[in-house]
Design an enzyme around this catalytic site. Structure first.
Site, mmCIF file in Angstrom:
data_model
loop_
_atom_site.group_PDB
_atom_site.id
_atom_site.type_symbol
_atom_site.label_atom_id
_atom_site.label_comp_id
_atom_site.label_asym_id
_atom_site.label_seq_id
_atom_site.Cartn_x
_atom_site.Cartn_y
_atom_site.Cartn_z
ATOM 1 C CE LYS A 44 -3.359 -0.028 3.186
ATOM 2 N NZ LYS A 44 -4.054 -0.404 4.436
ATOM 3 C CE LYS A 46 -2.158 4.258 4.367
ATOM 4 N NZ LYS A 46 -3.196 4.434 5.368
HETATM 5 N N1 C2G Z 1 -10.383 7.260 8.582
HETATM 6 C C1 C2G Z 1 -11.376 8.202 8.866
HETATM 7 N N2 C2G Z 1 -11.030 9.479 9.099
HETATM 8 C C2 C2G Z 1 -9.732 9.855 9.077
HETATM 9 C C3 C2G Z 1 -8.718 8.917 8.804
HETATM 10 C C4 C2G Z 1 -9.072 7.602 8.556
HETATM 11 O O1 C2G Z 1 -12.582 7.868 8.890
HETATM 12 N N3 C2G Z 1 -9.428 11.159 9.329
HETATM 13 C C5 C2G Z 1 -10.806 5.877 8.312
HETATM 14 C C6 C2G Z 1 -10.444 5.414 6.906
HETATM 15 O O2 C2G Z 1 -11.422 5.857 5.971
HETATM 16 C C7 C2G Z 1 -10.473 3.900 7.078
HETATM 17 C C8 C2G Z 1 -9.976 3.717 8.535
HETATM 18 O O3 C2G Z 1 -10.122 4.996 9.178
HETATM 19 O O4 C2G Z 1 -11.814 3.418 6.984
HETATM 20 C C9 C2G Z 1 -8.537 3.305 8.594
HETATM 21 O O5 C2G Z 1 -7.771 4.266 7.877
HETATM 22 P P1 C2G Z 1 -6.272 3.847 7.419
HETATM 23 O O6 C2G Z 1 -5.569 3.252 8.572
HETATM 24 O O7 C2G Z 1 -5.702 4.999 6.688
HETATM 25 O O8 C2G Z 1 -6.580 2.642 6.436
HETATM 26 P P2 C2G Z 1 -6.508 2.624 4.833
HETATM 27 O O9 C2G Z 1 -5.156 2.944 4.383
HETATM 28 O O10 C2G Z 1 -7.653 3.413 4.354
HETATM 29 O O11 C2G Z 1 -6.700 1.046 4.590
HETATM 30 O O12 C2G Z 1 -8.333 -2.766 2.333
HETATM 31 C C10 C2G Z 1 -8.642 -1.482 2.810
HETATM 32 C C11 C2G Z 1 -7.425 -0.794 3.370
HETATM 33 O O13 C2G Z 1 -6.746 -1.631 4.304
HETATM 34 C C12 C2G Z 1 -7.847 0.502 4.056
#
Ligand code: C2G
Length: 134
Positions: A44, A46
């Site tokens: 990803k 990340k």
């Molecule tokens: N999130 C949110 N508000 C934020 C930051 C994140 O609602 N300010 C939500 C994201 O939309 C996600 C969850 O928190 O639903 C986790 O965010 P991340 O850890 O950034 O995960 P992500 O990279 O979106 O991974 O297969 C799907 C992926 O694994 C999602």
């Protein structure tokens, strides 16, 4: 028993993560969270601050969370929905439309993201010696 699932990295756990877990759990009676493994995060693009074991234990300790499983592949979602008898898939609306293929297997809900907070924002804020706004 309405079972909900969501997926994410959940690095540097913050209020945006807490909000979506709280909202996801409120849609049902049981919440499973699939946490991206360190290896999956490389795919990803990340670079996590916390290793998987920390991220998983922190999320598992959240009162809205009933179960944590590893997310190792993009393609595991359909089998997860089947294997864990999931009724609702939830994720932030930054993914709007990306997981509509799951509609064949469960309800798909995209929730609004929490404004002005993100792992990147936290890293930048710390580097600048500032603090996150309320
Ligand atoms: N999130 C949110 N508000 C934020 C930051 C994140 O609602 N300010 C939500 C994201 O939309 C996600 C969850 O928190 O639903 C986790 O965010 P991340 O850890 O950034 O995960 P992500 O990279 O979106 O991974 O297969 C799907 C992926 O694994 C999602």
């Amino acid at each position: 028993m309405k079972r909900v699932i969501t997926y994410g990295t959940f690095d540097l756990f913050h209020i945006g993560h807490l909000n979506i877990l709280k909202r996801a759990r409120a849609l049902g009676d049981h919440l499973t969270v699939a946490i991206s493994t360190d290896e999956f995060n490389i795919g990803k693009h990340k670079q996590c601050v916390y290793p998987y074991s920390h991220r998983a234990q922190i999320v598992e300790a959240i009162k809205y969370v009933d179960e944590v499983i590893p997310e190792t592949r993009w393609e595991q979602k359909i089998e997860d929905v089947k294997n864990y008898s999931i009724d609702i898939f939830v994720i932030g609306h930054d993914w709007e439309g990306k997981f509509d293929f799951l509609k064949e297997y469960c309800e798909v809900v995209y929730l609004p993201r929490t404004e002005k907070i993100s792992t990147t924002e936290i890293k930048n804020t710390v580097q600048n010696g500032k603090s996150i706004s309320k």
